[in-house]
Design a protein around this motif. Sequence first.
Motif, PDB file in Angstrom:
ATOM      1  N   SER A  24       0.911  -0.924  -0.100  1.00 44.51           N
ATOM      2  CA  SER A  24       0.088  -0.005   0.024  1.00 44.51           C
ATOM      3  C   SER A  24       0.862   1.081  -0.137  1.00 44.51           C
ATOM      4  O   SER A  24       2.043   1.240   0.552  1.00 44.51           O
ATOM      5  N   PHE A  25       0.501   2.349  -0.406  1.00 48.50           N
ATOM      6  CA  PHE A  25       1.162   3.596  -0.638  1.00 48.50           C
ATOM      7  C   PHE A  25       0.599   4.736  -0.056  1.00 48.50           C
ATOM      8  O   PHE A  25      -0.841   4.772  -0.168  1.00 48.50           O
ATOM      9  N   SER A  26       1.247   5.785   0.327  1.00 41.30           N
ATOM     10  CA  SER A  26       0.786   7.097   0.729  1.00 41.30           C
ATOM     11  C   SER A  26       1.551   8.151   0.146  1.00 41.30           C
ATOM     12  O   SER A  26       2.915   7.969   0.443  1.00 41.30           O
ATOM     13  N   PHE A  27       1.125   9.399  -0.047  1.00 46.03           N
ATOM     14  CA  PHE A  27       1.861  10.295  -0.377  1.00 46.03           C
ATOM     15  C   PHE A  27       1.818  11.357   0.838  1.00 46.03           C
ATOM     16  O   PHE A  27       1.145  11.710   1.403  1.00 46.03           O
ATOM     17  N   ALA A  36       8.136  16.124  -1.886  1.00 41.95           N
ATOM     18  CA  ALA A  36       7.240  15.100  -1.920  1.00 41.95           C
ATOM     19  C   ALA A  36       7.523  13.678  -1.487  1.00 41.95           C
ATOM     20  O   ALA A  36       8.636  13.288  -2.067  1.00 41.95           O
ATOM     21  N   ARG A  37       7.003  13.171  -0.734  1.00 43.76           N
ATOM     22  CA  ARG A  37       7.445  11.571  -0.479  1.00 43.76           C
ATOM     23  C   ARG A  37       6.445  10.489  -0.615  1.00 43.76           C
ATOM     24  O   ARG A  37       5.337  10.858  -0.446  1.00 43.76           O
ATOM     25  N   LEU A  38       6.801   9.518  -0.880  1.00 37.74           N
ATOM     26  CA  LEU A  38       6.018   8.425  -1.094  1.00 37.74           C
ATOM     27  C   LEU A  38       6.416   7.159  -0.108  1.00 37.74           C
ATOM     28  O   LEU A  38       7.531   6.952   0.003  1.00 37.74           O
ATOM     29  N   LYS A  39       5.653   6.822   0.701  1.00 34.17           N
ATOM     30  CA  LYS A  39       5.770   5.620   1.659  1.00 34.17           C
ATOM     31  C   LYS A  39       4.970   4.540   1.216  1.00 34.17           C
ATOM     32  O   LYS A  39       3.863   4.570   0.862  1.00 34.17           O
ATOM     33  N   LEU A  40       5.930   3.455   1.023  1.00 38.74           N
ATOM     34  CA  LEU A  40       5.347   2.124   0.547  1.00 38.74           C
ATOM     35  C   LEU A  40       5.384   1.358   1.952  1.00 38.74           C
ATOM     36  O   LEU A  40       6.560   0.888   2.613  1.00 38.74           O
ATOM     37  N   GLU A  41       4.473   0.466   2.125  1.00 40.69           N
ATOM     38  CA  GLU A  41       4.198  -0.551   2.967  1.00 40.69           C
ATOM     39  C   GLU A  41       4.055  -1.828   2.668  1.00 40.69           C
ATOM     40  O   GLU A  41       2.968  -2.006   1.849  1.00 40.69           O
ATOM     41  N   ARG A  87       7.494  -4.575   5.770  1.00 44.66           N
ATOM     42  CA  ARG A  87       8.742  -3.582   5.446  1.00 44.66           C
ATOM     43  C   ARG A  87       7.918  -2.313   5.188  1.00 44.66           C
ATOM     44  O   ARG A  87       7.081  -2.229   4.381  1.00 44.66           O
ATOM     45  N   VAL A  88       8.703  -1.136   5.540  1.00 41.29           N
ATOM     46  CA  VAL A  88       8.371   0.156   5.019  1.00 41.29           C
ATOM     47  C   VAL A  88       9.391   0.923   4.223  1.00 41.29           C
ATOM     48  O   VAL A  88      10.684   0.703   4.691  1.00 41.29           O
ATOM     49  N   GLU A  89       9.163   1.471   3.240  1.00 40.43           N
ATOM     50  CA  GLU A  89      10.177   2.062   2.586  1.00 40.43           C
ATOM     51  C   GLU A  89       9.592   3.487   2.181  1.00 40.43           C
ATOM     52  O   GLU A  89       8.548   3.660   2.130  1.00 40.43           O
ATOM     53  N   GLN A  90      10.549   4.589   2.232  1.00 43.22           N
ATOM     54  CA  GLN A  90      10.070   5.810   1.894  1.00 43.22           C
ATOM     55  C   GLN A  90      10.910   6.347   0.632  1.00 43.22           C
ATOM     56  O   GLN A  90      12.094   6.002   0.591  1.00 43.22           O
ATOM     57  N   LEU A  91      10.252   7.197  -0.399  1.00 45.22           N
ATOM     58  CA  LEU A  91      10.901   7.547  -1.482  1.00 45.22           C
ATOM     59  C   LEU A  91      10.707   9.006  -1.580  1.00 45.22           C
ATOM     60  O   LEU A  91       9.642   9.448  -1.212  1.00 45.22           O
ATOM     61  N   SER A  92      11.688   9.649  -2.174  1.00 45.94           N
ATOM     62  CA  SER A  92      11.700  10.945  -1.967  1.00 45.94           C
ATOM     63  C   SER A  92      11.790  11.605  -3.346  1.00 45.94           C
ATOM     64  O   SER A  92      12.712  10.991  -4.165  1.00 45.94           O
ATOM     65  N   TRP A  93      11.244  12.425  -3.929  1.00 43.18           N
ATOM     66  CA  TRP A  93      11.230  12.992  -5.437  1.00 43.18           C
ATOM     67  C   TRP A  93      12.525  13.772  -5.367  1.00 43.18           C
ATOM     68  O   TRP A  93      12.967  14.723  -4.827  1.00 43.18           O
TER      69      TRP A  93
END
Length: 105
Positions: A24-27, A36-41, A87-93
Amino acid sequence: ESISPLGEYHAPDWSEVRERKSTSFSFMREGPDHSARLKLETTDEVIKYKGAAPAYTYWLETDGGWHAAHKNWTARPFETVKPLGKRVEQLSWSEQEQRYVKVDL
């Protein structure tokens, strides 16, 4: 979502038991630069399907009759047998790379 068979599982209900990975994802707007960050669980679990695949009926005007169709077998209800992890990951633009890049937590 990805569903795969368990390689080492050989019980009589082997066709009903699967490994399921779903993300699942959230901005978010966070960070010192308010980027802007994207959080992936991602959740990994062993599941067991129950019951039949859902079916639905529909009317076709072309032949004037009712028809029945079954959804994919993965749409069947299931129960979680064993959670395998989360697992939780964060992505940044990144403006420089023009894509999301992984952020160390």
